[in-house]
Every structure is written in C-alpha cells, then in structure tokens.
Design an enzyme around this catalytic site. Structure first.
Site, PDB file in Angstrom:
ATOM      1  N   TRP A  91     -17.197 -14.936  20.971  1.00  0.00           N
ATOM      2  CA  TRP A  91     -18.399 -15.791  20.881  1.00  0.00           C
ATOM      3  C   TRP A  91     -19.542 -15.041  20.207  1.00  0.00           C
ATOM      4  O   TRP A  91     -20.517 -15.646  19.785  1.00  0.00           O
ATOM      5  CB  TRP A  91     -18.798 -16.344  22.254  1.00  0.00           C
ATOM      6  CG  TRP A  91     -19.383 -15.352  23.219  1.00  0.00           C
ATOM      7  CD1 TRP A  91     -18.753 -14.292  23.766  1.00  0.00           C
ATOM      8  CD2 TRP A  91     -20.717 -15.340  23.764  1.00  0.00           C
ATOM      9  NE1 TRP A  91     -19.593 -13.610  24.609  1.00  0.00           N
ATOM     10  CE2 TRP A  91     -20.806 -14.238  24.636  1.00  0.00           C
ATOM     11  CE3 TRP A  91     -21.837 -16.149  23.610  1.00  0.00           C
ATOM     12  CZ2 TRP A  91     -21.971 -13.910  25.342  1.00  0.00           C
ATOM     13  CZ3 TRP A  91     -22.996 -15.824  24.316  1.00  0.00           C
ATOM     14  CH2 TRP A  91     -23.057 -14.720  25.175  1.00  0.00           C
ATOM     15  N   ASP A  92     -19.389 -13.744  20.076  1.00  0.00           N
ATOM     16  CA  ASP A  92     -20.357 -12.933  19.338  1.00  0.00           C
ATOM     17  C   ASP A  92     -20.654 -13.540  17.969  1.00  0.00           C
ATOM     18  O   ASP A  92     -21.796 -13.499  17.483  1.00  0.00           O
ATOM     19  CB  ASP A  92     -19.803 -11.523  19.085  1.00  0.00           C
ATOM     20  CG  ASP A  92     -19.362 -10.798  20.338  1.00  0.00           C
ATOM     21  OD1 ASP A  92     -18.987 -11.472  21.314  1.00  0.00           O
ATOM     22  OD2 ASP A  92     -19.371  -9.554  20.328  1.00  0.00           O
TER      23      ASP A  92
ATOM     24  N   LYS B 189     -24.886  -6.822  33.262  1.00  0.00           N
ATOM     25  CA  LYS B 189     -24.392  -6.104  32.086  1.00  0.00           C
ATOM     26  C   LYS B 189     -25.158  -6.523  30.842  1.00  0.00           C
ATOM     27  O   LYS B 189     -25.486  -5.702  30.003  1.00  0.00           O
ATOM     28  CB  LYS B 189     -22.903  -6.425  31.913  1.00  0.00           C
ATOM     29  CG  LYS B 189     -22.210  -5.680  30.800  1.00  0.00           C
ATOM     30  CD  LYS B 189     -20.771  -6.166  30.676  1.00  0.00           C
ATOM     31  CE  LYS B 189     -20.030  -5.524  29.530  1.00  0.00           C
ATOM     32  NZ  LYS B 189     -18.744  -6.193  29.254  1.00  0.00           N
ATOM     33  N   GLN B 190     -25.397  -7.799  30.725  1.00  0.00           N
ATOM     34  CA  GLN B 190     -26.096  -8.284  29.541  1.00  0.00           C
ATOM     35  C   GLN B 190     -26.849  -9.552  29.889  1.00  0.00           C
ATOM     36  O   GLN B 190     -26.513 -10.241  30.847  1.00  0.00           O
ATOM     37  CB  GLN B 190     -25.123  -8.552  28.406  1.00  0.00           C
ATOM     38  CG  GLN B 190     -24.306  -9.828  28.533  1.00  0.00           C
ATOM     39  CD  GLN B 190     -23.372 -10.020  27.355  1.00  0.00           C
ATOM     40  OE1 GLN B 190     -22.267  -9.524  27.345  1.00  0.00           O
ATOM     41  NE2 GLN B 190     -23.824 -10.732  26.343  1.00  0.00           N
TER      42      GLN B 190
ATOM     43  N   GLU C 261     -20.714 -10.122  32.408  1.00  0.00           N
ATOM     44  CA  GLU C 261     -19.331  -9.938  32.875  1.00  0.00           C
ATOM     45  C   GLU C 261     -19.234  -9.036  34.096  1.00  0.00           C
ATOM     46  O   GLU C 261     -18.135  -8.742  34.554  1.00  0.00           O
ATOM     47  CB  GLU C 261     -18.474  -9.381  31.729  1.00  0.00           C
ATOM     48  CG  GLU C 261     -18.264 -10.388  30.614  1.00  0.00           C
ATOM     49  CD  GLU C 261     -17.598  -9.787  29.391  1.00  0.00           C
ATOM     50  OE1 GLU C 261     -17.874  -8.605  29.091  1.00  0.00           O
ATOM     51  OE2 GLU C 261     -16.817 -10.493  28.723  1.00  0.00           O
TER      52      GLU C 261
END
Lengths: 768, 768
Positions: B359-360, B602-603, B490
């Site tokens: 999906w990046d 994480k993000q 994640e």
C-alpha cells in the site's frame, strides 16, 4: 461423526473388509505402543497405496528449523518434531516372483483387523489372489511387549490355497525413512552402521542435532505347517537398509510362517556404545521365551493394567468400546515409569504437533493417572515440571520478565519452548495456571503434601511472579488487566482479559500465598531453603495481593455472565445450530481471520474455569454460563467435549452429557473432526475417563473426602469404575436403581454420596 | 540516529576512510539502479570480510515455499522472494600472485567512496599495500545506464606506486549466487548455459518455478597509461561461472585499467531465445559509444530528472543531502515507464520483504510521481491495480467473501497475495482503503476523471463490496463494527474497531456511491458496461449506506479523542520519553507479545487518517490527536516520521516538523532504525518528499485549485521545489521572508496561498 466402519465390540477394535480409503485412518486407530515405543498399524508386507508410515521412540525428537521470514524476537530456535524412526516391522512377501501388495492384488477377501485391547495385540487376516493367480490366506499378529519394552514380535503366515508356490519372506530393517510432516525433504537421521551377525541385523542411527543414539534390530525364525524350519537366507544390504531373504517351496495347502522379533535399544537406557550388545540381549531373551510365552506375558501385563483402570458399561456396546479404546491408548502411550517422559498429544500414532508435553498433561491426564496408577506416577508428572523450572524462568526472561518469574513452555521436550506461533507461544499463558492447579489437585487427591515443600512451592512462586508482572494496571478500569492473551479457546488470539486466564492468574497468586504461609509455618527448614533462593519479601506479597484483589473480570450485567473476553458481545452471535453443516469443521473450511472474528469456541474456555473452580460458583451460575457458551462451541479441539459432558452431568442434563460422552470417547473411532488419519488424540482420552468418573459418577474430593453424585445415562444398564484414593481402591458400580461401593484396602473409608456420609469397609458391598 | 560517517555534501554521498564495520551499511547506501536493474555497492574486487552481495532485476522473483507446521487456511501458496541475480560486476585483481582484498591487505589508506547523485555514478578510490609489499592506488567508477537500461559500465584502474609488478584483471560472471535471506540453502536459479564468443561472455539462467529467463553478460577493454591495450585472455569456465584473465607487467608508476561492460537482457523485453543476441547488441552499442560518451549520456539523463524533481535547500547541507538522497533512490527504483512494474519497499538495495507492491505505492509514492513526472506515470500505477482486480476478487473469496468483493493483497508481484503472517495477510485490510483513496487523489490532483469510468469504478465497487461485508452489526453497540484487524500501526494485531480502518471503510463506501452516481449520469455507456458485470442493485446501495451511516468509531469523551482501537486506554500508558533508550528499537529488543500489549505505535495510524482526510477535522481536533498519539509513537516504520512531520508543520510546530523531516530524510543515511545494512527504505522516501512539499510547503488541492501554506524551518535560508500540476509546472521558492512562485506553462494559473487567490502567469515571478 464421519465414519462408522469400526465394528462394535466390548474388548476389541475390529475392521472387516478391505477399503483402501480407510487404510490411513485404520493405521491410526489400530496403533500399538508400550510406553517406550509405538507404531502406526502399517502393514508388514509391501503396500503401494496411500499410507502414512510411522514408528516412534519415546523421547526421541528433532529440533526443526523455525527461522522464517516473519521471524519474531523471543521465538524459540526450534520446533521439536516427533521423529519417524527406522522401521523394523517390514516383511516383503514374494509369491512366485510377484510381490504381495493389497493395493495391486486381483482380489482381496475376508480382510479383518483386530486390535485386542484386553490382551494387547494387533492381528490381521485376509485372502488375496495375486495377479499371477496364486491365492493365499495371510494371518499376522503382532505386539509390543510391556514386559520387555525394547521388544516387538510379529507372527506372519502365508497359506497357499489353490496351487503349489514358492514363497519368499524378506524381513528387513529400513533406516531410509522420512517424516510425513517434513516440508523441506530434510533428513533427520544419520545412519551410523548397518551390520549383521548370523541372522540378527542391526541399524545404528543417531538423530541429527539432538544426537539420540538408537539401534534398530531384528531376527526371524520360520515354520512350515507348525514345524520349525531352518533356511539359509540371502542377504541384501545398503547404506540404510538390510534384508534377509528366506525362500520356501509350498505345496497347495501348506502354511509358511515367520516369527520376527525387532525393536529398539536407545541411549536413554544404555551406554550409546553398547546398543548392539543390548539389542542382542533382547533378541536372546525373545528367542528364549518364544512367541507364545511372550504373548502370554503380554496378556498378563495388560490384565494387571485393566484390573485397576477398566471401566465397564453394560447396555451400550459402543460406549463400552469407546471408553476402553481411550484407556487402552493412554496406557500404550505413557505408563508413568520414566520421569523424563511425558504424554504427547498424538502419542505414538502420528507426528502432528511437535513436542511431548502440553498443558494437557496437567489439566486432563493427571486425574486419570492419579486414580488408576500408583501415586508415584502422578508425582513423576509433577516432578517433570519442577526439573524444568530453571528453563521456565529463562523462557519468561526472553519475554522481558525477570526476578524469578516463570513461564512454562506451551510445548516442550526438555523444558525449552519449542513451538512458534506468537499467538500461542507468547500468549497462551494460561498454561502456567494449569501447572499450578495440578499441584493443588495432586495434594487434594493424594493427600501427599510433601511435594509442595520439597519442590512445588518453588514452581508456584515462579508462576505467581509471572502473573504478578504480566497483569498490568488499567487506569481506565482502575483494575488489573491481562492484555494480549490467547485463552484455552484458541479461536481467539491476542484478546484482552480472557476471563479464564484472569481467573486462574488470581487463583495462582492466592494459592501461592496460602502455600507460602503453610510451608513457612509447618516446614520451616524447607522454607528457609526456598527463601534463600526465592527471597520473597513482604512487599512482594503485598503486591501480589493487590493484583489478585483488584483483578478485572469482564462481566455483562444484563446477561449475568462473565464474558469470555473483552468485546465478546460485539460479535455476530449466530449459534452453531445456525451454521451450515458444510462450513464445518470451520478450521478446515474458513480462513483464520474469519474464525477469529466469529463467536465460535474451539474448546471449553469459560466453562473450563467453571470446571477447575466449581466450588467458587453456584449451580445456577454454571447453568447460565453453560446455556450461553455451549451454543457457540464447535468442539474442534479434542479437549472440549469431555468438559462439556462433565458440566452437563452436573446440571443433570444426561442426554446432552451422553452425547458429549460419545463424542469424546469415540472422537477418533468415529472421526468427528475429519482428521483421524493424522493420528489419535491421546491426551483428550483422559478427558473421556473424567467424563465418566467425574461426570456421570460425580466424583470429587471435598475437604479431604471422596464424594460422589452418581448419575447414569438412560440407555445404559450399568457402569463401573475403580479409583485409587490415597492407596485405598474404591469400586463403584452404578445402575439405574442404585450405586454399589466396594473397598479394597485395610481400613474403613467414609465417603460422601449425594451429600450423605457413608462408611465402607474392606470387601463389604455398600448399596446406596 | 546511529551513524554519522556520511560526509555532508549537496550532491553526493561520500564516505572517507575504510572501516570494515561500515561495509554492509555502505553497500546499501551507495546502491545504484536504473529502474530495470540495480545492485548493492559491492566491491568489484574480491572482498573476504562481511558483505551482503546483491544484484537485482526488476520484476524477477521466486515463489518461496510458505507451507509450515502452523499453516492456516487461506494462506497463499508462496512468498515472493526478491531474487539475487547472477552477478556481472566482479573483477578479481591479482598483483604479483596475491589477490587484492581490502579485508586482508596490510594497509588501506585514502579510501573514498562517492555516489554522485547529480550525475548518477558511483566511484571509489583507495591506496592499499598488499602483504607482498606492493602498494597500489585503485580507482573505480561505475553506473547503470538510464538510456540503455540493460547496460552497466565500470572503469577500474590500478596504479603501482612503489615497484614494478604483474597485475592480472580477472573479470567474471557468476551464476552461483544465493540469497542473503535464504533459510534452507535453496537454489533459485537454473543455469542453462555458460558461453562465450570472442571476449564476450554470457550466462543464460532461468528462475526456478517462475521461469524468468535472463542473460547476464560482459565484455572488457584495457588501457595502459591511457593507451589502448590488446591482451589475449586465459579463459576459465565452470557450470555457473566464467572468467577471463588478463595479465600485464607494470613498471612503477604505470596505471593499468579495465573498462567492463555488463548487465542483463530479460524475457520481459525480448524473446527468451534471443537473449544472447540481444546482449550482443547491447555490448556492441556500448563499445560503439565508449565509456566516456556513455557517462556523458548518463549525466544528461539525470539532469533531466533533476530538472523536474529536485528540491533545493540552502543553509542546511544535511537536509539538502537527505532530500536529494531520497529523490535519487526513488528514481533509481522506479521510472514509471513499465506498467507491469511497481515500487518495492527495498528497491534494488536488499531482499527483505518479498514482493514489489505494498500500500506504500498508493499511500506514499503516488503523490511524488504525480507531481514530478508526466501524468501517465501515476496512471500506470493505478492501472496496475485495475489489472489485478480479478485476483483481488479471488483473494477475497479465499477469506469467505463473494459477490464481487475485492481484497487487494498486502504484498504482491502479479496480483496474487504472496505474504503470510495471518495478522497481516488476512487482517491488514486497510490497504484496500489506500487503493480507493489513490483513485480519489489521482483525480483530485490531475483532474483526469477518465480513469474512473474506464477502470477505477470497478475497482471501487470491489473494494466497497468488501467493506460492506467485512463490517458486521454489533447488537451490543447498535453499530457496525470491524473486528479482527491490523491497522497501519502493525504493533497491534487482531484488534477491534481500528479507527483508521473503520474510517476509511466508511469513506470508501460513500465515495464509491458518489462515483457510481457520477458515472451513471455523466458516462452512461461506461456505466452500462460496468453494470453488466457488477450488477449493483438499489438494495445493495441501500445496504452500503446503512453500514456507512452506522459505522462505529471508538471515542473517549473525557479526552475528546478517537481511540486508535477498542481498549487502547487499558494499556499502561507510559510515553516513549519514559522508555529507556536501551530498550529501543523495541522491535529488536522485545518479544512480540510485549510489543502488542504496549501502547507504542510503530507508525502513524489515527494520524494517518487525519492526513488523508484532513478536511474532515478541525485544526484543534488534529492538535488534540497529535498531542495524544505522538508521545506513544516510536516511528519504527519508515512510513511514520513523514506523516508526523506534515502534521507538525500544519500545527506550525516547525521545530518538531524539522526533527521528523531529518528523521525521514536521513533515516538510512544516519541509520535511525539500526537496519540500513539490510537495504534502504525506498517507499518512505516519497514520504520525505511529501514532508517538504505538503508539510513545509503546505501544498494541497482544494476544490480543483492548487493551494499552499508555506512555512520554513528556522535554520534554513530557503528551499525550493517544483510540481507538475495538470501539465503546468509551478516553481516554489520559500525563504524566511517570502515565497516566490514561477510558472512554466501556457496559461495563467490561479493558486491559493495562505487562503488568498493569487494568479501567476508564465515565466513571471510572483512574490507573496
């Protein structure tokens, strides 16, 4: 149920008629074992159809690589594979130059298999017509000796029915085996030597990495029509295999038979350089006794087991066959004599699941072995975990816990964790609770407190320390919560506040505090020794108490039930009754995410807690929770129906209890879960025993007293069981009208039956 | 940051001094690529120290086995491995019979590496004294041609400094390569032939299973002190390798140099039987142009890329170096010319993560390519997903969804899912949302609606159908919930009601309904065609609306924030500031369960939603959420700091925005996450671009209009960037006092700057 070809019989498992589609299932069902080794019921002669070949040696495993792309920190380095061992049972049979193979014969008739559970042997017979027209009648019988547990014996005979023929027996040893579950064509064995001495043959092999040394051996003798026959063999040998070829010319009607002895000597019992010598000793003993005497010993040995462990059921032959099948396989798997061994979930019948020891041992198997064996067997099982305490502490350290917190592995061979699904390895931590519960249960049942000051308290302290750290304080709830776990119901992963886990965690903390106080006051020198290592402070105990007192339990006020975990009621609550049959078992039909977000329960979870801690809850509470959870339970774990059977009995729902009883006792015989070809469900077989003794019989220990609330399914005439309660044997026989108790022992015993004290005296029947 | 050895420079990445511990990091940082192939910056000559050898060809992968003991239904059959390809760069250098090896030399001095990003070449020079006492000065320069994308070229020279010496160059091709990430010593290539013709050599090889055919080739020429030199080689050849050995006797001060051409021809571009012929054509062209002319072409080609894509920063050389490093590697990885290729997360710099498309691409890379390339490049990226729609529908079917629901894979090479961690593969379903958002974003930015009726609407319908089924009704909440997901963060798995996922699901449903209405009214013939396949009914649309309208979002009234997921506040809310430095990065220090139950993010997750849908929320709402979530965010995903930088800019917290900018732009240069040796983080480099253009520059598209809210970090003098907005190029230059806009195009453009309309005309400076 998904199959019904097994012929009902009180004492035997019988299959009649040859069906290639059943071969792999029957290979599982007719498996034999003697605690030290075991094997699937593979044919002795060649079989080219679908088959799952398996011979297993207790305690021998292989550390399979677990490093994969999606590796996670803390994963164990290996997955302990149950290893298929070199095979000694094979006998190629060649008739007029054509190999006997039931997959390629022209016709097969009168095929029959029998696993005689009373006497502990497996037989097979059939008539086959080969492509070359020769018709033969074949009979075989084999067993793995309980008395000489390194020895197996086979008697195999061929009678030519319609012509003269040359028959060749080619007994062999084969070290060129692989594992059914091998993914990368790995080899697990180093074959060190293939040797022979006279007509004895030996394959010495060592497992790679773990270095278990074994010697697989064989020797054969022959008869023609009951007369001993000496034949000089042709020898054929490769780097992994050795075979002797014995040829005889038969006239029509002659019977040519081979008696083959074989088995394993292993470095668990012998110096690794003496395995061939040890094998020769075994073969010499076998020859000295001879097949008939060995078989007689086998019957006697099994008779002693049955004398204590048998459960009789009259009026329901399938139920009778079921319970004996369970008791038989439990005893084939584990006899309790070697404290380094344990009870693998598939025993010696398959390879699925690595490792030999799961929480199954403490939660399910312990009660069976406590009641049907000498007390030392149960204590061996407890000591096994004590010896692994240091490794459990190391395991917890890998997950970031220190100061002596212990997390026992989910799966182990030697105390190390050897399984790696993060949701299991790291999260199915309730297993720690079952290990503590077993200590409580052992003391409750046997009255032997000595294990606790000598070993058990250290185990309890390690476990309590783990729970204390693993529970965290939620400001939002003002309670201690346990986040990110998998409960007994493995169809939920990474959930918060699994009621069962939180409940057993609280109990462990409280029970450990109680035991510390008791050991401190009653066993001061043990306490001093333990305290030197453990250094428990009052502050630490106060902290445990805080956590235990403020543990959070998810509860729904409207339904008046504990929720299996936070958020359970957000699911689409469609009951199993409304789930189309073609969607089941869901673990074979659905992707994992679909299973996880469904309400379906793989195995008793909240109800497992109600089973362990039944005194903590009223019957009304049990009933509410049973009525809520049972409709969502798919019982796709073998460990589930037994608990539901016990709970249904307790609620006096005998029809339901009976249905669950059939499901647990005939799980494999009738293949409820579409997977019997992979092997049997050994550990749950102890649950079957519980569903009669604790379910129907209502046996409990309350305040040091043996108690019963006997019930009986309405289609049974009677059932009976025996329990060894603190070295007194209590016989219980229940029929539709009454229950009869009889005591084998020295002194009177006061038991409680349906809440009334009853005193029974040795060898005197008491009717209630 | 964890390293600081890269020398700041505006246009180059420079390393000075030889340090064996830095070799693997530098191999990543100095990687070169041309969209069709790429390679880590491995030395040409032998190096016996720790090294990670890697050469990669676009689109070439291997389906690695994924079947493991803990297999789960629905898992894909394979994991697409990025494959190390046969190597063509190797030149063994032998000096007086001693092999030149920087790991074993007596001394190495004056070591310097330079990756010249402006011109697209990699150079290296050093002085080494061998064990035999000979001292040499070595210089090499190499590049992968942008113009001839099957060709690479190396110029490598050795000057003997202190004596006469015999120098041998041994250029070779090596097909005997393995993967760094291979676990089972698997081979992935079948070497079909090793051949030569004159001094050209060819290795034809085919990937196992996927059958990609390639030809690796080489040819070399020589000079002595700038004079051409003809030398007859000795040839050495094996089944996987071929080398030519060229020897020359040098007097002290002589320079012997080799120019080696090499590369790959592949069956993506040629008939698989014509690969050698194609290789000969490439070599012929190379010889015709010669090294100097090829290098000149390379400079020109990069100049064209920079002309559009460059971002200048003055007053902060590290920031300047960082952004160019990001833009350079993005262009080395993907040039947008081949619609079958995509943007792998490690590009051509390593093997971690299988597959090329995440999906990046949609969430991070698309804006960069939209603004810095021709519009067709972005459309290629969208069409890529349209071509995979059928496979996405099949993928959803495996998870139990039907009726045209589409779930795009988490990781793919050809449309099939090729990754298998259940918590990712099955649960990180928010990726579907990013694909829909990219369609919206493409139209918003380019104004090209045609993709939607022609292709995009079908993609949107598949995605909307998935969300409609995946959301389930919770009676307890009287809302639609999405259970069992993994969000962008994640470090949470199998959670319920991830706010981001629920939000984008609702948006997808609404946007698809809007697009259906628009296509139906404005593109009736397209609608008829789509409707023939899709058969959308009014009932279905009503159902979508129900779900979208009643979607549940976890919210905390007291804090006035959306919760990242149900139960987030039950965690121990210790901020990252209070997490000891030695515990980080937690993904290298902690076991997975510990990460999962921690509050660490994480993000960007909730904040990612605020980024996509910023118009839906007030600045005050953004501020509250930023203040709540940022303190728990560890940014251990490369995709995180860029979003936080943009949000900090929006909140005018320029110091924080700058810190995040440095982290995203120099993530690999300074190795923030202790992992640069594994390769670079390519896709997040587009996030770096966004953090300047959208963050500092505040560029947005609102109501079809290009808008800016320029800001500038306080330590910068100025920065500039260009964007291609609907085929008009807007130059933006921001300094501490003002912003200057300049237009390259045909017509006037009215943009909005700090909420004021400003009209700019071609080639006229507008100062704001």
């Amino acid at each position: 149920m998904n199959q019904n070809y097994i012929i009902p019989n009180e004492w035997s498992i019988i299959e009649e008629g040859f069906d290639k589609d059943r071969v792999m299932s029957s290979e599982s069902l007719f498996s034999i074992g003697n605690g030290a080794m075991g094997q699937r019921a593979n044919f002795e002669e060649t079989y080219s159809g679908p088959t799952f070949q398996g011979s297993y040696i207790a305690g021998v495993y292989y550390p399979d690589k677990t490093r994969v792309g999606w590796w996670k920190n803390g994963y164990p380095e290996y997955f302990a594979k149950v290893l298929n061992a070199p095979s000694w049972i094979g006998i190629n049979v060649i008739i007029n130059n054509e190999i006997l193979d039931l997959n390629t014969c022209d016709t097969v008739s009168d095929f029959k298999r029998e696993l005689n559970m009373k006497e502990g042997w497996l037989s097979r017979s059939f008539v086959a017509t080969l492509k070359n027209g020769i018709q033969v009648e074949v009979k075989s019988i084999r067993f793995l000796s309980l008395d000489l547990d390194e020895l197996g014996a086979i008697n195999y005979s061929v009678k030519v029915l319609n012509d003269d023929a040359t028959v060749v027996f080619e007994p062999y040893l084969d070290g060129g085996i692989t594992n059914e579950d091998s993914n990368w064509d790995d080899k697990f064995w180093d074959i060190l030597s293939v040797t022979r001495e006279d007509e004895m043959a030996f394959i010495q092999a060592k497992t790679m990495k773990t270095g278990f040394s074994t010697c697989t051996f064989m020797q054969s003798t022959f008869k023609m029509n009951d007369e001993d026959l000496q034949i000089a063999p042709n020898v054929s040998q490769s780097s992994t295999k050795i075979s002797f070829s014995y040829s005889a010319n038969l006239s029509q009607g002659d019977t040519f038979s081979i008696t083959k002895y074989g088995g394993y000597t292993v470095d668990r019992n012998h110096d690794k350089y003496e395995l061939v010598t040890a094998a020769k000793n075994v073969l010499r003993k076998a020859q000295d006794y001879g097949f008939t005497a060995l078989l007689e010993q086998q019957k006697n040995a099994w008779s002693k087991i049955w004398d204590m462990a048998d459960i009789t059921i009259s009026g329901d032959i399938e139920a009778q066959q079921g319970i004996r099948f369970n008791i038989f396989h439990l005893n084939q798997t584990y006899l309790g004599t070697d404290p380094t061994l344990n009870i693998g979930p598939k025993g010696f019948t398959g390879e699925k699941y690595g490792g030999s020891t799961y929480w199954d041992t403490e939660a399910y198997c312990l009660p069976f072995y406590m009641a049907t064996k000498n007390q030392s067997v149960a204590r061996n099982l407890l000591e096994y975990r004590y010896h692994h305490l240091d490794k459990a502490i190391e395991n917890a350290e890998k997950l970031g816990f220190n100061s002596g917190a212990a997390l026992y592995p989910m799966v182990t061979m030697n105390g190390e964790e050897c399984h790696n699904e993060w949701e299991i390895t790291f999260q199915e931590i309730h297993r720690n609770g079952a290990i503590a519960f077993a200590i409580f249960n052992y003391y409750r049942y046997t009255g032997d407190f000595s294990y606790i000051p000598e070993m058990g308290l250290e185990v309890l302290i390690g476990i309590a320390r783990f729970w204390n750290k693993r529970a965290t304080y939620s400001t939002a709830k003002d309670k201690y919560v346990i986040l990110g776990v998998t409960g007994p119901n493995e169809y939920e992963n990474n959930i918060n506040n699994n009621w069962y886990t939180n409940y057993i965690a609280k109990w462990c903390l409280e029970y450990t505090m109680e035991m510390i106080a008791k050991v401190k006051s009653d066993y001061p020198s043990d306490f001093t020794r333990i305290q030197e290592k453990a250094k428990i402070s009052d502050n630490e105990l106060a902290d445990w108490k805080n956590v235990a007192d403020a543990m959070y339990f998810p509860y729904h006020e409207g339904l008046n039930i504990y929720l299996q975990q936070d958020g359970f009621l957000d699911k689409e609550l469609i009951t199993v009754a409304d789930l189309p049959e073609d969607q089941r078992p869901i673990n074979q039909k659905w992707s994992w995410d679909r299973i996880l977000r469904s309400p379906y329960i793989k195995q008793a979870d909240t109800l497992q807690g109600f089973y362990f801690f039944e005194d903590h809850f009223s019957t009304e509470e049990l009933e509410r929770h049973f009525d809520f959870y049972e409709p969502f339970t798919v019982h796709e774990s073998s460990l589930s129906p037994c608990v539901h059977s016990i709970q249904a009995s307790k609620l006096n729902r005998m029809e339901q209890a009976y249905t669950f009883y059939l499901r647990t006792s005939r799980l494999d015989l009738d293949d409820y879960n579409h997977e019997v070809h992979e092997g049997l469900h050994i550990t749950s077989m102890a649950g079957t025993w519980m569903s009669i003794v604790e379910g129907f019989g209502g046996m409990r220990i309350k305040n040091d007293q043996l108690t019963f609330e006997p019930r009986i399914p309405k289609n049974w005439d009677a059932y009976s069981f025996k329990v060894n309660f603190r070295n007194q044997i209590v016989n219980v026989k229940v029929n539709q009208q009454k229950t009869v108790f009889e005591l084998e022992g020295d002194a009177d015993l006061t038991i409680k039956v349906n809440d009334k004290d009853i005193t029974i005296s040795p060898d005197e029947l008491v009717v209630v």
